[in-house]
Design an enzyme around this catalytic site. Structure first.
Site, PDB file in Angstrom:
ATOM      1  N   HIS A 157       0.801  -1.334  -0.016  1.00 28.98           N
ATOM      2  CA  HIS A 157      -0.090   0.073   0.069  1.00 28.98           C
ATOM      3  C   HIS A 157       0.937   1.239   0.060  1.00 28.98           C
ATOM      4  O   HIS A 157       2.000   1.264  -0.113  1.00 28.98           O
ATOM      5  CB  HIS A 157      -0.969  -0.080   1.186  1.00 28.98           C
ATOM      6  CG  HIS A 157      -0.406  -0.216   2.577  1.00 28.98           C
ATOM      7  ND1 HIS A 157       0.646   0.866   3.070  1.00 28.98           N
ATOM      8  CD2 HIS A 157      -0.464  -1.397   3.390  1.00 28.98           C
ATOM      9  CE1 HIS A 157       0.993   0.246   4.087  1.00 28.98           C
ATOM     10  NE2 HIS A 157       0.461  -0.775   4.530  1.00 28.98           N
ATOM     11  N   HIS A 215       3.878   1.482   2.369  1.00 23.81           N
ATOM     12  CA  HIS A 215       5.069   0.830   1.854  1.00 23.81           C
ATOM     13  C   HIS A 215       5.886   1.607   0.639  1.00 23.81           C
ATOM     14  O   HIS A 215       6.849   1.642   0.540  1.00 23.81           O
ATOM     15  CB  HIS A 215       4.692  -0.379   1.159  1.00 23.81           C
ATOM     16  CG  HIS A 215       4.095  -1.493   2.146  1.00 23.81           C
ATOM     17  ND1 HIS A 215       2.829  -2.134   2.004  1.00 23.81           N
ATOM     18  CD2 HIS A 215       4.477  -1.936   3.339  1.00 23.81           C
ATOM     19  CE1 HIS A 215       2.510  -2.848   2.950  1.00 23.81           C
ATOM     20  NE2 HIS A 215       3.482  -2.658   3.977  1.00 23.81           N
ATOM     21  N   CYS A 270      -2.052  -9.636  19.701  1.00 25.06           N
ATOM     22  CA  CYS A 270      -2.776  -9.150  18.518  1.00 25.06           C
ATOM     23  C   CYS A 270      -2.214 -10.014  17.413  1.00 25.06           C
ATOM     24  O   CYS A 270      -0.931  -9.726  17.015  1.00 25.06           O
ATOM     25  CB  CYS A 270      -2.564  -7.837  18.303  1.00 25.06           C
ATOM     26  SG  CYS A 270      -3.240  -7.146  16.664  1.00 25.06           S
ATOM     27  N   CYS A 274      -0.756  -7.608  14.397  1.00 23.44           N
ATOM     28  CA  CYS A 274       0.698  -6.817  14.883  1.00 23.44           C
ATOM     29  C   CYS A 274       1.736  -7.902  15.073  1.00 23.44           C
ATOM     30  O   CYS A 274       2.721  -7.792  15.129  1.00 23.44           O
ATOM     31  CB  CYS A 274       0.642  -5.993  15.732  1.00 23.44           C
ATOM     32  SG  CYS A 274      -0.583  -5.078  16.513  1.00 23.44           S
ATOM     33  N   CYS A 314      -6.343  -3.774  20.937  1.00 23.02           N
ATOM     34  CA  CYS A 314      -4.949  -3.406  20.333  1.00 23.02           C
ATOM     35  C   CYS A 314      -5.237  -2.024  19.623  1.00 23.02           C
ATOM     36  O   CYS A 314      -5.951  -1.593  19.049  1.00 23.02           O
ATOM     37  CB  CYS A 314      -4.577  -4.473  19.104  1.00 23.02           C
ATOM     38  SG  CYS A 314      -3.523  -3.679  17.846  1.00 23.02           S
ATOM     39  N   HIS A 349      -4.906  -2.023  15.641  1.00 28.28           N
ATOM     40  CA  HIS A 349      -5.783  -2.571  14.678  1.00 28.28           C
ATOM     41  C   HIS A 349      -7.138  -2.555  15.426  1.00 28.28           C
ATOM     42  O   HIS A 349      -8.296  -2.927  14.606  1.00 28.28           O
ATOM     43  CB  HIS A 349      -5.526  -4.036  14.191  1.00 28.28           C
ATOM     44  CG  HIS A 349      -4.110  -4.272  13.600  1.00 28.28           C
ATOM     45  ND1 HIS A 349      -3.035  -4.278  14.157  1.00 28.28           N
ATOM     46  CD2 HIS A 349      -3.966  -4.023  12.399  1.00 28.28           C
ATOM     47  CE1 HIS A 349      -1.885  -4.191  13.241  1.00 28.28           C
ATOM     48  NE2 HIS A 349      -2.644  -4.124  12.128  1.00 28.28           N
ATOM     49  N   LYS A 378      -6.765   7.502   8.572  1.00 26.01           N
ATOM     50  CA  LYS A 378      -5.983   6.376   8.252  1.00 26.01           C
ATOM     51  C   LYS A 378      -6.805   5.773   6.975  1.00 26.01           C
ATOM     52  O   LYS A 378      -7.990   5.920   6.882  1.00 26.01           O
ATOM     53  CB  LYS A 378      -6.214   5.469   9.433  1.00 26.01           C
ATOM     54  CG  LYS A 378      -5.370   4.174   9.264  1.00 26.01           C
ATOM     55  CD  LYS A 378      -5.476   3.232  10.631  1.00 26.01           C
ATOM     56  CE  LYS A 378      -4.544   2.000  10.614  1.00 26.01           C
ATOM     57  NZ  LYS A 378      -4.703   1.143   9.862  1.00 26.01           N
ATOM     58  N   LYS A 381     -10.522   0.353   3.934  1.00 20.53           N
ATOM     59  CA  LYS A 381     -11.522   0.065   3.018  1.00 20.53           C
ATOM     60  C   LYS A 381     -12.758   0.508   3.337  1.00 20.53           C
ATOM     61  O   LYS A 381     -13.662   1.075   2.633  1.00 20.53           O
ATOM     62  CB  LYS A 381     -11.569  -1.437   2.869  1.00 20.53           C
ATOM     63  CG  LYS A 381     -10.413  -1.812   2.254  1.00 20.53           C
ATOM     64  CD  LYS A 381     -10.823  -3.437   1.567  1.00 20.53           C
ATOM     65  CE  LYS A 381      -9.463  -3.884   0.945  1.00 20.53           C
ATOM     66  NZ  LYS A 381      -8.899  -5.184   1.751  1.00 20.53           N
TER      67      LYS A 381
HETATM   68  N1  MSP Z   1       7.316  -6.764   9.267  1.00 28.56           N
HETATM   69  C1  MSP Z   1       7.266  -5.753  10.017  1.00 28.56           C
HETATM   70  C2  MSP Z   1       8.712  -5.034   9.908  1.00 28.56           C
HETATM   71  C3  MSP Z   1       9.856  -5.865  10.484  1.00 28.56           C
HETATM   72  S1  MSP Z   1      11.190  -4.997  10.234  1.00 28.56           S
HETATM   73  C4  MSP Z   1      12.457  -5.962  10.701  1.00 28.56           C
HETATM   74  C5  MSP Z   1       6.379  -4.675   9.547  1.00 28.56           C
HETATM   75  N2  MSP Z   1       5.670  -5.013   8.147  1.00 28.56           N
HETATM   76  S2  MSP Z   1       4.580  -4.033   7.701  1.00 28.56           S
HETATM   77  O1  MSP Z   1       4.269  -4.666   6.217  1.00 28.56           O
HETATM   78  O2  MSP Z   1       3.371  -4.147   8.533  1.00 28.56           O
HETATM   79  O3  MSP Z   1       5.115  -2.532   7.733  1.00 28.56           O
HETATM   80  C6  MSP Z   1       6.122  -2.163   6.802  1.00 28.56           C
HETATM   81  C7  MSP Z   1       6.253  -0.788   7.070  1.00 28.56           C
HETATM   82  O4  MSP Z   1       5.121   0.052   6.484  1.00 28.56           O
HETATM   83  C8  MSP Z   1       6.397  -0.250   8.564  1.00 28.56           C
HETATM   84  O5  MSP Z   1       7.787   0.767   8.535  1.00 28.56           O
HETATM   85  C9  MSP Z   1       5.058   0.552   8.666  1.00 28.56           C
HETATM   86  O6  MSP Z   1       5.631   1.628   9.299  1.00 28.56           O
HETATM   87  C10 MSP Z   1       4.859   1.360   7.420  1.00 28.56           C
HETATM   88  N3  MSP Z   1       3.520   1.569   7.420  1.00 28.56           N
HETATM   89  C11 MSP Z   1       2.483   0.850   7.236  1.00 28.56           C
HETATM   90  N4  MSP Z   1       1.394   1.546   7.200  1.00 28.56           N
HETATM   91  C12 MSP Z   1       1.843   2.930   6.901  1.00 28.56           C
HETATM   92  C13 MSP Z   1       1.290   4.126   6.674  1.00 28.56           C
HETATM   93  N5  MSP Z   1      -0.084   4.145   6.404  1.00 28.56           N
HETATM   94  N6  MSP Z   1       2.112   5.157   6.197  1.00 28.56           N
HETATM   95  C14 MSP Z   1       3.337   5.193   6.102  1.00 28.56           C
HETATM   96  N7  MSP Z   1       4.058   4.056   6.531  1.00 28.56           N
HETATM   97  C15 MSP Z   1       3.337   2.900   7.039  1.00 28.56           C
HETATM   98  O7  MSP Z   1       5.920  -3.750  10.270  1.00 28.56           O
END
Ligand code: MSP
Length: 516
Positions: free
Chosen positions: A44, A47, A153, A156, A170, A173, A337, A340
């Site tokens: 998303h 990422h 949770c 997370c 949580c 979530h 945030k 959906k």
């Molecule tokens: N797998 C763990 C990280 C382990 S690192 C050794 C994880 N994965 S995640 O896919 O849930 O999230 C990855 C990154 O995306 C995290 O840094 C998280 O902060 C970021 N984001 C998730 N939602 C976000 C937004 N809405 N905005 C910006 N970044 C956000 O956590």
């Protein structure tokens, strides 16, 4: 021309001359990582943000000739996967392979220049590192077995205490966590509270921005508790078994966090096959060359993992701490945030399809703060695209290059750009918004020069002076293109290619067509 001489000496980019000199004598390396992502069906906007932010920093360091290594990857040994594939008849490996391909297509479409994509399901690359790390912590006397009771949770993958919950749910979530009691291995995190605090206070381990530094220091002041470090194998059957105990798998900490060094070939020693030569001609492995990382880029929700648990693990294993952690905020849409149910989810791939990758990178770099939450709506995106890319940069480049093309000007007419070597400090301080403001100030200055001097009206009566003005504008545009390189590499290349022909030419099509 001076510029051409410089180019002959330093290669096509004058941009790199300062750092050519620095890196030649200091042999700087730069290792940057993103978090490894959970295997979601789709990546998303969050990422896309952390990837773009990290990519800009990695490209900048390559430009200044730091020996740069950029790592990203997938966090695959998670119970969530099982939930997602229960319905189908796919096996875990096939499912993960498919998701990892999806990930990599967004990386490609966002023009993310990673050197390696590590997957924690990789038994050859990652598992030996995670197992060796576990053994190091055991050797240090920091792992013990105990009964664990906690509120878990699944989303997370984290245990919470009652006081962490918001109305019993949580905090991230907003689901009620499961009550879990099991016998697990524990890591003596509490033992490291003070030393981590000292490292963060002194900026030995620099947490950026200061607000996040204070947040983690406050947490450390309250004291760290030992943490559960393993789970029964039934919860994650495809996880990494605890050495000597096949009933347990290594829990996320000693698995996911270790990716940052397993990807570099740790625990292999010097002279492994990944090696390269250091200045003295000794073969170094990637780990010896790049660890400690210069920066882990992470979101604010995983600050505690990276700024408390990971440093404690490294200290226990006797390894150096990363130099800094850049903690960005969350992207919201219309102040909420993305979800959906609110119908405000923006898919980065849709934006790329509609506006192109360069526009997406532009928006994230200019309008989303690397230090706080930022907002993105379809309206704000379109407005900025039209104002600053179609009318701003695109229009400016087209006007200057069209004049130079029409007046038959050649590359040698370009005078040396001034102020080429300053303003790096924005990127050294991760201030990508400030950097972009600087570039757009230059764009506004060039626009004003065209408006004030109206060269297009004067060519017939005063060609000599007109060509001089257009030369200056070309130099100005060159400077803008150079600054844009780490953020918008394709646009930068198109502009430089137009300028560096035997004869300057205008772009074949508008750089950013207006959207109505
Ligand atoms: N797998 C763990 C990280 C382990 S690192 C050794 C994880 N994965 S995640 O896919 O849930 O999230 C990855 C990154 O995306 C995290 O840094 C998280 O902060 C970021 N984001 C998730 N939602 C976000 C937004 N809405 N905005 C910006 N970044 C956000 O956590």
């Amino acid at each position: 021309m001076l510029l051409n001489k410089l180019r002959e000496y330093f290669g096509t980019d004058v941009f790199s001359r300062k750092c050519y000199i620095t890196s030649k004598f200091m042999n700087k390396t730069f290792y940057i990582t993103t978090p490894i992502f959970y295997p979601n069906a789709k990546l998303h906007m969050g990422h896309a943000y952390v990837l773009t932010l990290s990519d800009i920093l990695a490209r900048y360091h390559r430009l200044v000739e730091d020996d740069t290594y950029f790592l990203s990857g997938a966090d695959e040994n998670t119970g969530k996967v099982l939930k997602n594939i229960k319905s189908g008849n796919q096996n875990v490996t096939e499912y993960l392979d498919e998701l990892s391909e999806n990930f990599q297509s967004l990386y490609k479409n966002l023009n993310i220049s990673i050197d390696q994509f590590i997957r924690t399901s990789d038994k050859e690359k990652h598992w030996p590192g995670a197992i060796a790390f576990w053994n190091k912590l055991v050797e240090a006397g920091d792992v013990y077995k105990s009964k664990y009771q906690g509120l878990y949770c699944v989303e997370c993958e984290t245990f919470y205490t009652e006081k962490d919950l918001v109305e019993g749910k949580c905090p991230i979530h907003l689901v009620v966590p499961e009550k879990i009691e099991e016998e697990n291995y524990f890591f003596k995190l509490s033992k490291y509270t003070q030393i981590i605090k000292e490292n963060i206070e002194s900026d030995e381990l620099k947490i950026v921005p200061a607000t996040r530094k204070n947040e983690i220091l406050a947490l450390l002041d309250r004291g760290l508790e030992d943490i559960s470090f393993s789970r029964p194998i039934k919860t994650v059957p495809h996880g990494i078994p605890v050495p000597g105990d096949p009933e347990q798998v290594i829990y996320v900490w000693c698995d996911a966090l270790v990716n940052y060094i397993s990807a570099l070939g740790w625990p292999k020693s010097q002279g492994d096959t990944l090696g390269s030569l250091d200045p003295k001609g000794v073969t170094l492995g990637l780990f010896e060359k790049f660890w400690p990382a210069n920066v882990h880029v992470i979101g604010k929700d995983i600050l505690r993992f990276h700024a408390a648990i990971w440093p404690a693990m490294l200290l226990s294993a006797g390894l150096p701490l990363p130099k800094s952690i850049l903690v960005h905020g969350f992207i919201t849409s219309g102040g909420h945030k993305m979800s959906k149910s609110l119908g405000n989810v923006i898919d980065p791939q849709d934006l790329i399809n509609e506006y192109g990758v360069e526009a997406v990178r532009y928006y994230l770099a200019r309008h989303i703060s690397p230090f706080e939450d930022g907002d993105l709506t379809p309206e704000s995106f379109k407005e900025s695209y039209n104002a600053h890319l179609a009318n701003g940069l695109g229009n400016l480049a087209s006007r200057i290059l069209t004049m130079a093309d029409k007046y038959g000007m050649s590359t040698v007419d370009i005078i040396e750009p001034k102020d080429l070597l300053s303003k790096y400090e924005y990127l050294d301080n991760f201030d990508i918004n400030g950097y972009m403001e600087h570039v757009w100030t230059l764009i506004k200055m060039a626009d004003k020069k065209i408006q004030d001097e109206e060269p297009y009206k004067k060519y017939k009566t005063d060609p000599h002076n007109t060509m001089k003005i257009v030369s200056e504008l070309c130099a100005h545009l060159y400077e803008i293109a150079i600054w844009l390189k780490p953020v918008m590499p394709e646009t930068s290349k198109i502009i430089i290619d137009c300028l560096y022909n035997p004869k300057i030419k205008k772009p074949e099509k508008p750089l950013f067509a207006r959207k109505d």
